[in-house]
Design a protein around this motif. Structure first.
Motif, mmCIF file in Angstrom:
data_model
loop_
_atom_site.group_PDB
_atom_site.id
_atom_site.type_symbol
_atom_site.label_atom_id
_atom_site.label_comp_id
_atom_site.label_asym_id
_atom_site.label_seq_id
_atom_site.Cartn_x
_atom_site.Cartn_y
_atom_site.Cartn_z
ATOM 1 N N PHE A 1 -9.936 -30.764 -20.414
ATOM 2 C CA PHE A 1 -10.863 -29.738 -20.882
ATOM 3 C C PHE A 1 -12.142 -30.346 -21.442
ATOM 4 C CE2 PHE A 1 -6.514 -27.975 -21.832
ATOM 5 C CZ PHE A 1 -6.470 -27.123 -20.734
ATOM 6 N N ARG A 2 -12.524 -31.506 -20.957
ATOM 7 C CA ARG A 2 -13.680 -32.210 -21.521
ATOM 8 C C ARG A 2 -14.988 -31.441 -21.328
ATOM 9 N NH1 ARG A 2 -11.927 -35.224 -17.147
ATOM 10 N NH2 ARG A 2 -13.338 -35.320 -15.351
ATOM 11 N N ASP A 3 -15.033 -30.523 -20.348
ATOM 12 C CA ASP A 3 -16.253 -29.748 -20.129
ATOM 13 C C ASP A 3 -16.276 -28.449 -20.933
ATOM 14 O OD1 ASP A 3 -17.197 -31.635 -18.308
ATOM 15 O OD2 ASP A 3 -16.182 -30.678 -16.627
ATOM 16 N N TRP A 4 -15.218 -28.184 -21.672
ATOM 17 C CA TRP A 4 -15.142 -26.965 -22.490
ATOM 18 C C TRP A 4 -15.878 -27.169 -23.809
ATOM 19 C CZ3 TRP A 4 -12.620 -22.102 -22.513
ATOM 20 C CH2 TRP A 4 -11.952 -21.779 -21.323
ATOM 21 N N GLU A 5 -16.462 -26.089 -24.311
ATOM 22 C CA GLU A 5 -16.910 -26.052 -25.693
ATOM 23 C C GLU A 5 -15.805 -25.374 -26.488
ATOM 24 O OE1 GLU A 5 -20.451 -24.233 -28.563
ATOM 25 O OE2 GLU A 5 -20.697 -24.226 -26.371
ATOM 26 N N TYR A 6 -15.032 -26.176 -27.216
ATOM 27 C CA TYR A 6 -13.885 -25.650 -27.949
ATOM 28 C C TYR A 6 -14.325 -24.666 -29.027
ATOM 29 C CZ TYR A 6 -10.160 -28.791 -26.192
ATOM 30 O OH TYR A 6 -9.215 -29.435 -25.426
ATOM 31 N N TRP A 7 -13.483 -23.677 -29.278
ATOM 32 C CA TRP A 7 -13.707 -22.724 -30.353
ATOM 33 C C TRP A 7 -13.690 -23.445 -31.698
ATOM 34 C CZ3 TRP A 7 -15.167 -17.846 -31.301
ATOM 35 C CH2 TRP A 7 -14.730 -17.207 -32.469
ATOM 36 N N GLY A 8 -12.602 -24.134 -32.014
ATOM 37 C CA GLY A 8 -12.519 -25.004 -33.186
ATOM 38 C C GLY A 8 -12.589 -24.316 -34.531
ATOM 39 N N ARG A 9 -12.272 -23.022 -34.586
ATOM 40 C CA ARG A 9 -12.308 -22.249 -35.832
ATOM 41 C C ARG A 9 -11.004 -21.463 -35.968
ATOM 42 N NH1 ARG A 9 -17.648 -18.876 -34.912
ATOM 43 N NH2 ARG A 9 -17.265 -19.426 -32.736
ATOM 44 N N PRO A 10 -10.803 -20.757 -37.088
ATOM 45 C CA PRO A 10 -9.634 -19.883 -37.162
ATOM 46 C C PRO A 10 -9.684 -18.862 -36.026
ATOM 47 C CG PRO A 10 -10.636 -20.142 -39.325
ATOM 48 C CD PRO A 10 -11.587 -20.752 -38.346
ATOM 49 N N VAL A 11 -8.514 -18.516 -35.499
ATOM 50 C CA VAL A 11 -8.431 -17.595 -34.362
ATOM 51 C C VAL A 11 -7.967 -16.228 -34.868
ATOM 52 C CG1 VAL A 11 -7.395 -17.168 -32.106
ATOM 53 C CG2 VAL A 11 -7.877 -19.525 -32.836
ATOM 54 N N PRO A 12 -8.761 -15.178 -34.669
ATOM 55 C CA PRO A 12 -8.364 -13.853 -35.149
ATOM 56 C C PRO A 12 -7.336 -13.204 -34.239
ATOM 57 C CG PRO A 12 -10.464 -13.719 -34.010
ATOM 58 C CD PRO A 12 -10.103 -15.179 -34.060
ATOM 59 N N GLY A 13 -6.775 -12.092 -34.689
ATOM 60 C CA GLY A 13 -5.889 -11.310 -33.853
ATOM 61 C C GLY A 13 -6.646 -10.694 -32.684
ATOM 62 N N PHE A 14 -5.883 -10.161 -31.724
ATOM 63 C CA PHE A 14 -6.489 -9.641 -30.508
ATOM 64 C C PHE A 14 -5.771 -8.366 -30.097
ATOM 65 C CE2 PHE A 14 -6.096 -9.836 -25.715
ATOM 66 C CZ PHE A 14 -7.325 -9.254 -25.456
ATOM 67 N N GLY A 15 -6.530 -7.302 -29.854
ATOM 68 C CA GLY A 15 -5.939 -6.049 -29.433
ATOM 69 C C GLY A 15 -6.612 -4.881 -30.109
ATOM 70 N N PRO A 16 -6.297 -3.652 -29.693
ATOM 71 C CA PRO A 16 -6.979 -2.465 -30.209
ATOM 72 C C PRO A 16 -6.683 -2.192 -31.674
ATOM 73 C CG PRO A 16 -5.113 -1.837 -28.837
ATOM 74 C CD PRO A 16 -5.276 -3.312 -28.678
ATOM 75 N N LYS A 17 -7.611 -1.501 -32.319
ATOM 76 C CA LYS A 17 -7.484 -1.212 -33.751
ATOM 77 C C LYS A 17 -6.425 -0.161 -34.036
ATOM 78 C CE LYS A 17 -11.262 2.167 -33.695
ATOM 79 N NZ LYS A 17 -12.606 2.507 -34.238
ATOM 80 N N ASP A 18 -5.975 0.558 -33.002
ATOM 81 C CA ASP A 18 -4.948 1.577 -33.189
ATOM 82 C C ASP A 18 -3.637 1.176 -32.505
ATOM 83 O OD1 ASP A 18 -5.837 1.773 -30.602
ATOM 84 O OD2 ASP A 18 -6.003 3.972 -30.587
ATOM 85 N N ALA A 19 -3.361 -0.121 -32.444
ATOM 86 C CA ALA A 19 -2.145 -0.618 -31.787
ATOM 87 C C ALA A 19 -0.900 -0.074 -32.477
ATOM 88 C CB ALA A 19 -2.125 -2.143 -31.801
ATOM 89 N N SER A 20 0.096 0.271 -31.676
ATOM 90 C CA SER A 20 1.373 0.713 -32.236
ATOM 91 C C SER A 20 2.438 -0.374 -32.150
ATOM 92 C CB SER A 20 1.865 1.977 -31.521
ATOM 93 O OG SER A 20 1.929 1.785 -30.124
ATOM 94 N N LEU A 21 2.184 -1.422 -31.365
ATOM 95 C CA LEU A 21 3.078 -2.578 -31.262
ATOM 96 C C LEU A 21 2.309 -3.831 -31.657
ATOM 97 C CD1 LEU A 21 5.502 -4.304 -30.354
ATOM 98 C CD2 LEU A 21 4.747 -3.981 -27.981
ATOM 99 N N VAL A 22 2.854 -4.578 -32.611
ATOM 100 C CA VAL A 22 2.250 -5.829 -33.069
ATOM 101 C C VAL A 22 3.154 -6.987 -32.654
ATOM 102 C CG1 VAL A 22 1.437 -7.150 -35.067
ATOM 103 C CG2 VAL A 22 1.221 -4.649 -35.048
ATOM 104 N N ILE A 23 2.567 -8.025 -32.090
ATOM 105 C CA ILE A 23 3.307 -9.240 -31.731
ATOM 106 C C ILE A 23 2.783 -10.374 -32.597
ATOM 107 C CG2 ILE A 23 3.861 -10.895 -29.911
ATOM 108 C CD1 ILE A 23 3.429 -8.633 -27.891
ATOM 109 N N ALA A 24 3.661 -10.987 -33.367
ATOM 110 C CA ALA A 24 3.277 -12.060 -34.284
ATOM 111 C C ALA A 24 3.904 -13.372 -33.829
ATOM 112 C CB ALA A 24 3.722 -11.738 -35.706
ATOM 113 N N GLY A 25 3.076 -14.375 -33.595
ATOM 114 C CA GLY A 25 3.571 -15.682 -33.174
ATOM 115 C C GLY A 25 3.676 -16.642 -34.353
ATOM 116 N N LEU A 26 3.211 -17.864 -34.159
ATOM 117 C CA LEU A 26 3.271 -18.892 -35.197
ATOM 118 C C LEU A 26 1.868 -19.293 -35.631
ATOM 119 C CD1 LEU A 26 4.511 -21.128 -36.931
ATOM 120 C CD2 LEU A 26 4.758 -22.514 -34.853
ATOM 121 N N ALA A 27 1.136 -19.949 -34.733
ATOM 122 C CA ALA A 27 -0.212 -20.442 -35.023
ATOM 123 C C ALA A 27 -0.878 -20.777 -33.691
ATOM 124 C CB ALA A 27 -0.151 -21.684 -35.915
#
Length: 256
Positions: A49-75
């Motif tokens: 991935f040497r050509d990528w510009e890494y995000w390198g910051r905290p990663v927020p959640g992803f999905g709609p604001k009215d989600a009825s199912l939440v999936i929680a991982g680790l990190a």
């Protein structure tokens, strides 16, 4: 002036929307070890991935604001979400997770490669108890506890619509249950033990929302999948049950 260590609790408490929460979260520098790790990884990169510009910051959640199912991982993974800036995007764990969600009709596409790839989730929000990529994929308990304010506030903002939660892995289970309690659900004492397929129903502590069903599922890690501790069929079954509990229409799971 708020210190970096106190920032998660104060910033999370002040937010009123998920968009605002995500904006504040990506500026967090509360855990020096995690800050150093995510930024070093973004600077050094992996050869592939040497050509990528890494995000390198905290990663927020992803999905709609009215989600009825939440999936929680680790990190976030060091060269996955820490690179792409979106949960479970750019690594093998996400490949299986999003393919399964798509198979069930809960995601617009089966692959997730980068933040702007057009992927949309239907009624599902994906998040984690720790938002920075930790060394050896293992946050310390102190880092977990410091980061909890973000997850607590995220769950509070989702309370009007959330009906089920799938927690991936034992670490996530131990981190998410306390966050659910702080967010307004009654968690039994002693806490329910983690296991694949385990489910427990939590009543709201103030009676203002409907109960929440929490499901345990082995993590979609490369190791679990390669050893077949977790198979695609096992993941599909848990996600389908959780979607049903959340009131989401799903495509009937295929037989293996």
């Amino acid at each position: 002036m708020t210190s970096a260590k106190d920032y998660p609790a104060s910033a999370a408490a002040e937010t009123r929307t998920l968009t605002g929460l995500d904006t504040r979260l990506v500026s967090c520098r509360a855990c020096p070890r995690l800050v150093a790790r995510r930024e070093e990884t973004a600077r050094v990169k992996r050869a592939a991935f040497r050509d990528w510009e890494y995000w390198g910051r905290p990663v927020p959640g992803f999905g709609p604001k009215d989600a009825s199912l939440v999936i929680a991982g680790l990190a976030p993974a060091a060269h996955g979400a820490n690179r792409t800036g979106r949960m479970f995007t750019g690594d093998q764990a996400g490949d299986l997770l999003f393919a399964t969600l798509h198979d069930l009709g809960l995601a617009s596409r089966a692959t997730a490669t980068h933040r702007d790839d057009g992927l949309e989730l239907h009624g599902v929000r994906v998040t984690a108890p720790v938002h920075c990529a930790p060394p050896a994929n293992l946050p310390t308990t102190g880092e977990r506890d410091t980061c909890r304010s973000w997850l607590v506030r995220e769950l509070q903002l989702l309370r009007p619509t959330a009906r089920s939660v799938v927690v991936l892995g034992g670490f996530g289970w131990q981190a998410t249950l306390p966050a659910l309690r702080q967010a307004g659900w009654n968690v039994p004492r002693p806490r329910p033990s983690f296991g694949h397929g385990v489910r427990t129903t939590l009543a709201p502590s103030d009676g203002t929302t409907t109960p929440l069903t929490v499901f345990g599922c082995y993590h979609v890690s490369r190791r679990n999948v390669s050893t077949r501790r977790l198979t695609p069929a096992m993941l599909r079954e848990v996600l389908a049950e959780a979607a049903h509990a959340a009131g989401l229409p799903v495509v009937r799971p295929r037989a293996e």
